[in-house]
Design an enzyme around this catalytic site. Structure first.
Site, PDB file in Angstrom:
ATOM      1  N   GLU A   1      -3.668   7.585  -4.127  1.00 14.51           N
ATOM      2  CA  GLU A   1      -3.618   6.309  -3.411  1.00 14.51           C
ATOM      3  C   GLU A   1      -3.382   5.174  -4.394  1.00 14.51           C
ATOM      4  OE1 GLU A   1      -7.249   4.535  -1.659  1.00 14.51           O
ATOM      5  OE2 GLU A   1      -6.135   4.539   0.227  1.00 14.51           O
TER       6      GLU A   1
ATOM      7  N   TYR B   1       0.844  -1.187   0.000  1.00 16.17           N
ATOM      8  CA  TYR B   1       0.000   0.000   0.000  1.00 16.17           C
ATOM      9  C   TYR B   1       0.881   1.239   0.000  1.00 16.17           C
ATOM     10  CZ  TYR B   1      -3.213   3.622   1.536  1.00 16.17           C
ATOM     11  OH  TYR B   1      -3.947   4.776   1.612  1.00 16.17           O
TER      12      TYR B   1
END
Ligand code: GDP
Ligand code: MN
Length: 402
Positions: free
Chosen positions: A207, A119
């Protein structure tokens, strides 16, 4: 302002960030050609909506099948079949709410072989006034859940705007993600590219979930969510052109055309207020008396009658609105202009719900007279507290009768 994954990836690519090759399509008839162009042997057919959690999402229509909104296809026939199933169907994910989103576009990608899912995101950290990177080994998962259950697996790296990304930022990210050798070097380079893109395009949020390590040892952005600072759009016409109005609230689009600061909320009391602070206070006091606002609306300081009329129409067109509270403190804004705008709008679209008006300040008497002479069924209020109680009572009475 948000954009689709395929648009975000095109921007990332401009800055050198590794992404899969892909072709966006708007009709199932384009699927075969797109798949042939990419070559295979594995493709990913990805629903393009402005919401995450697509992979684990479910379609409302049985005809769309139960394989989620992101699907691996092993043949061109399968790419075509998935495209037919998903286009036009309604995808419900953790982020869309129960109503879901209609899938109007697909992104067909060359399938990547995944070794690890990580991530990575970049955001404007208001506490430090800096851009921060957030990284975690827990890629592909809902990051809020990771933050809640295992906060130690989330690492924040803050970048000083005077220096930009430095080698030590790269080392810190690589350490946190257990990346060694060439992958660690790749990570340092990636941070530099992402930071450049973030700043150059005035992003609010970037993101990448997941950022993957491929089976052949490369980093790749497999998903991308990008949102931009709306106030900076004037200097990015290329980004503004990516806007997909089908993904946005029709009322908010209409409001932006009239230069109104309007945001849809989920309560029942429509609010028309001047000044953001007074608008917030109005929402708070409605809550205090036990109901909830249907919107935030700041008509601004120097609103014209036309602007007020447009604002009032947007509020009345919302079927969730069961009562309207107009709360104006006339400074630069004159109370008579507000009164005329409200009356013009009501003449145009009618008034099906109770309306409480509180006017104070410049030309207040003129404003009150205009409303009194109009014959409209308006409940007058003296101050904010009085106004909030009156609209809450009126909405509850109407609900009781219904
Ligand atoms: P999201 O569910 O909306 O976050 O959509 P993503 O783009 O993150 O895709 C969801 C999941 O699909 C990813 O976490 C991956 O596990 C999987 N996926 C997406 N693209 C590929 C790919 O190219 N190859 C493989 N093997 N899996 C993929
Ligand atoms: Mn994702």
């Amino acid at each position: 302002m948000n954009v689709h994954e395929y648009q975000a990836k095109a921007i990332l690519k401009e800055f050198g960030v590794p992404v899969s090759r892909g072709v966006p399509i708007m009709a199932a008839s384009e699927a075969r050609k797109a798949a042939e162009e990419l070559g295979g042997p594995v493709w990913v057919v990805k629903s393009q909506i402005h919401a995450g959690g697509r992979g684990k999402g479910k379609f409302k229509e049985a005809t769309a099948g139960d394989k989620g909104g992101v699907r691996l296809a092993k043949s061109i026939d399968e790419v075509e079949q998935f495209s037919k199933e998903m286009l036009g169907a309604t995808l419900v994910t953790l982020q869309t709410g129960a109503a879901g989103r209609t899938v109007g576009r697909l992104y067909i990608e060359d399938g990547a072989a995944i070794d690890r899912e990580l991530y990575l995101s970049a955001l404007v950290d208001r506490a430090t006034s800096r851009v921060s990177f957030v990284v975690s080994t827990e890629g592909g998962m809902d990051i809020e859940t990771v933050a809640h259950d295992t906060p130690e697996r989330i690492h924040t790296i803050s970048v000083d705007p005077a220096t930009g990304v430095m080698p030590h930022h790269g080392r810190a990210a690589a350490d946190a993600l257990n990346l060694k050798g060439d992958l660690a070097k790749g990570m340092a380079k990636l941070l530099t590219q992402l930071y450049a893109a973030f700043v150059a395009k005035d992003m609010d949020l970037l993101e990448i979930n997941p950022l993957i390590v491929t089976k052949d040892g490369q980093l790749k952005a497999l998903d991308a969510k990008m949102s931009f600072d709306g106030n900076a759009m004037y200097r990015h016409p290329d980004v503004a052109a990516l806007r997909d109005e089908a993904e946005e609230d029709a009322k908010e689009i209409e409001a932006s055309k009239h230069d109104l600061n309007y945001i849809t909320l989920d309560g029942t009391i429509g609010c028309m207020v001047n000044g953001a602070g007074l608008a917030m206070a109005t929402m708070d006091i409605i809550k205090l008396y036990g109901e909830a606002p249907a919107n935030f609306l700041d008509v601004g300081g120097g609103a014209t009658k036309e602007k007020v009329t447009a604002a009032f129409k947007i509020i009345t067109a919302d079927e969730n609105v069961k009562g309207i509270l107009v709360n104006i403190f006339g400074g630069i804004m004159r109370c008579d202009v507000i009164a005329e705008g409200v009356i013009a709008a009501v003449k145009d679209v009618g008034l099906q719900v109770p309306l409480v008006v509180r006017l104070e300040g410049t030309n207040v008497q003129l404003g009150k007279d205009i409303i009194a002479r109009s014959g409209l069924n308006v409940i007058a209020a003296d101050d904010l507290d009085d106004a909030a109680q009156k609209i809450v009572t009126a909405v509850r009475d109407a609900r009781g009768k219904a």
